[in-house]
Write a protein that holds these residues in place. Structure first.
Motif, mmCIF file in Angstrom:
data_model
loop_
_atom_site.group_PDB
_atom_site.id
_atom_site.type_symbol
_atom_site.label_atom_id
_atom_site.label_comp_id
_atom_site.label_asym_id
_atom_site.label_seq_id
_atom_site.Cartn_x
_atom_site.Cartn_y
_atom_site.Cartn_z
ATOM 1 N N THR A 101 20.441 -79.121 33.795
ATOM 2 C CA THR A 101 20.194 -78.484 32.553
ATOM 3 C C THR A 101 19.286 -79.255 31.564
ATOM 4 O O THR A 101 19.057 -78.585 30.655
ATOM 5 C CB THR A 101 21.620 -78.339 32.128
ATOM 6 N N ARG A 145 17.596 -74.611 35.308
ATOM 7 C CA ARG A 145 18.654 -74.127 34.402
ATOM 8 C C ARG A 145 19.292 -72.804 34.846
ATOM 9 O O ARG A 145 20.539 -72.590 34.859
ATOM 10 C CB ARG A 145 18.122 -74.119 32.926
ATOM 11 N N ARG A 149 22.936 -71.932 35.598
ATOM 12 C CA ARG A 149 23.866 -70.938 35.073
ATOM 13 C C ARG A 149 24.473 -69.975 35.988
ATOM 14 O O ARG A 149 25.745 -69.829 35.916
ATOM 15 C CB ARG A 149 22.989 -70.257 34.295
ATOM 16 N N GLU A 150 23.716 -69.819 37.165
ATOM 17 C CA GLU A 150 24.441 -69.178 38.210
ATOM 18 C C GLU A 150 25.587 -70.177 38.740
ATOM 19 O O GLU A 150 26.585 -69.506 39.177
ATOM 20 C CB GLU A 150 23.465 -68.847 39.407
ATOM 21 N N GLU A 152 27.602 -72.054 37.623
ATOM 22 C CA GLU A 152 28.478 -72.069 36.323
ATOM 23 C C GLU A 152 29.267 -70.875 36.439
ATOM 24 O O GLU A 152 30.587 -70.761 36.345
ATOM 25 C CB GLU A 152 28.127 -72.636 35.106
#
Length: 373
Positions: A101, A145, A149-150, A152
């Protein structure tokens, strides 16, 4: 372009200096990949000393002696014959730029030169690397990132998510306990439960010592397993010997790689004869500091995330993360004990440093869901 718009963490580099230990040459055992703009120079000037590689992706790399040994450009005095033309891969060592991230610059602690407390300021050199690669970092960070995101979102959908800052915060106070194999066994047992675990404040029930030593040995042997001897972990000792340890047929085959890429067998080590040692004196400080470094590394977190994804989001993120950290501690203790066994010594300050030198490159090579640039 300036890199001050990037989210960059270089805390691992603070108060560290590094230099090149001329006896070492460990970095020359890593087959250097050429960046696209470097390929033309090497095709023109050294066409017979580059090779095409297909894994982990198709790329051009420097040739190795005998196809498996050190870099073909390494001279017998461990000097580089093309030092001024050496590729970016070589110039970047011992730094690793990991992208999840954010951008995090990590230091390869298998490099003997980072333990001398001499030479260049690591924080300054790391900042220069980030500035020189700012455009590539921005581009790759967008991709990493998106992957995070995927990940998470998948974790939240599966009901197994815990934020990274919470994982690290919960583990941090208990890190000094990681030198106690009884405590590590407790953490590993809890991490295997179906319920989401909380980091314990004590070791709990006492485990038989023989059982603990057997578990540590199994963990250590698994980490020393490889397809062949040239893929096995390498430990560069204080006099510059490239020691290779390969777990095979219940034993550990110990060889020394020569500068020409040949191998000289030393002996077979009976792993049952390796006494599992505990850090002592300043060695405990070194061990604890290293485990704090792992807890702060985004790549270590990325490895746990990789396992969560690989297991199909069936285990809680906290269980996987705490389990991988406990496994790393157990693996390090056994690897350090192996080095102490062959060198004759204990896990005092220098003994623990030697263990980290033998271990950290493997830790940085672990798969992650992020990317190393």
């Amino acid at each position: 372009m300036p890199a001050n718009d990037l989210d960059v963490d270089m805390s691992e580099l603070e108060k560290r200096r590094f230099t090149c230990d001329e006896k070492c040459g460990l970095c020359c055992l890593c087959q250097a990949e050429l960046l696209p703009h470097e390929v033309d120079l090497f095709k023109r000037s050294y066409p017979n000393r580059i090779v095409m590689k297909d894994r982990p992706h198709r790329h051009v790399a420097l040739a190795l002696k005998k196809g498996e040994g050190p870099c073909d450009f390494l001279l017998q005095n461990r000097r580089c014959s093309i030092y001024k033309d050496r590729p970016h891969y070589c110039r970047q060592f011992p730094f690793h730029m990991y992208l999840g991230t954010r951008v995090q610059v990590e230091l390869d602690l298998s490099c003997r030169g980072v333990w001398t407390d001499q030479g260049e300021d690591a924080l300054v050199a790391g900042g220069q690397l980030v500035a020189e690669n700012a455009e590539a970092l921005r581009r790759t960070l967008q991709e990493s990132r998106a992957v995070y995101r995927e990940f998470e979102a998948n974790c939240k959908e599966a009901g197994i998510y815990r934020p990274a800052e919470a994982l690290r915060r919960d583990l941090a106070p208990q890190i000094p306990r990681f030198a106690d194999v009884q405590y590590l066994a407790r953490v590993l047992d809890l991490s295997a439960e179906e319920e989401e675990m909380e980091i314990p404040g004590d070791a709990g029930p006492e485990y038989p010592r023989r059982e603990l030593e057997g578990s540590a040995m199994e963990t250590g042997l698994e980490s020393l397993s490889a397809e062949d001897v040239y893929s096995a972990p390498v430990y560069c000792d204080p006099v510059g010997r490239w020691n290779i340890f390969l777990a095979q047929d219940g034993g550990v085959e110990w060889s020394v790689m020569n500068d020409d890429g040949g191998l000289t067998p030393v002996r077979t080590i009976d792993p049952a004869q390796v006494k599992l040692l505990a850090p002592e004196g300043q060695g405990l400080d070194v061990f604890t500091s290293y485990m704090r470094t792992l807890n702060a590394r985004d790549s270590a977190l990325g490895y746990a995330y990789y396992l969560v994804d690989d297991y199909g989001y069936e285990d809680f993120v906290a269980n996987t993360y705490n389990g991988t950290m406990a496994t790393a501690a157990l693996d390090l203790l056994w690897r350090a004990s192996l080095i102490a066994h062959v060198r004759g010594g204990k896990l005092d300050r220098q003994g623990m440093i030697e263990g980290i030198i033998a271990y950290d490159m493997d830790r940085l090579d672990a798969p992650t869901i992020g990317a190393f640039l």
